[in-house]
Scaffold this motif. Structure first.
Motif: not given
Length: 193
Positions: A34-58
């Motif tokens: 689940n993603v909060s509305t605050v993550q989408l509107s104020r955070g850097c969700l795209v960057e966070s997702v990209n970093e998590a994918l890169q870190e884990t390699g999934i």
């Protein structure tokens, strides 16, 4: 004010677990976060997702992000851009709590999500409330016509499951399948299949 940091931690933790399950050949098709509305509107969700994918390699398609219908409607220009960027990363998107907001069908089409989750408030009494049964039936038909996978939330009774199967609902979620489980119990649950 901690929801963005907490959300990033949840995202990274989920991706690490997906990696562990993948390494053990147990990973479900997708694991939803689940993603909060605050993550989408104020955070850097795209960057966070990209970093998590890169870190884990999934593989990105193993990760599903659940976005509430109300967020999409509240700030549709920003949300459409973020959702398009997330889709470009290859993650799966689902619209959570569908039917509880004021969605425009044009917006639903523009979001280009992969899944639609029927809110449990409609599923809970689908067997006894004709209006809710009609809404569920309409959401399934509409979602399928848009090429979306449909998930019914809050399925607790075998009769509900049978009825939803008769409407060709794709996936059911709820206590009939399992209560929420800690990671170690979920791993054993996955091993039982």
């Amino acid at each position: 004010g901690l929801v963005v940091r907490l959300g990033d931690w949840v995202l990274r933790t989920a991706c690490r677990q997906i990696k562990a399950w993948s390494d053990a050949s147990l990973a479900p098709r997708q694991t939803a976060v689940n993603v909060s509305t605050v993550q989408l509107s104020r955070g850097c969700l795209v960057e966070s997702v990209n970093e998590a994918l890169q870190e884990t390699g999934i593989p990105p398609e193993r990760l599903e992000l659940e976005i509430t219908e109300s967020f999409v409607m509240a700030d549709h220009e920003r949300s459409f851009k973020s959702l398009a960027d997330l889709r470009a990363l290859g993650v799966r998107l689902s619209i959570d709590d569908f039917g509880t907001g004021y969605s425009s069908l044009a917006y639903l089409q523009q979001i280009a999500a992969h899944k639609l989750k029927i809110d449990l408030s409609f599923v809970r009494d689908v067997m006894t409330n004709r209006s809710n049964a009609s809404i569920v039936k309409a959401i399934i038909a509409m979602g399928h016509s848009l090429g979306l996978e449909i998930i019914a939330e809050g399925v607790e009774e075998p009769d509900q499951a049978s009825y939803l199967r008769s409407l060709q609902c794709d996936v059911m979620q709820g206590y009939l399948v399992s209560r929420p489980l800690p990671t170690d119990e979920m791993t054993r649950f996955l091993m039982s299949f």
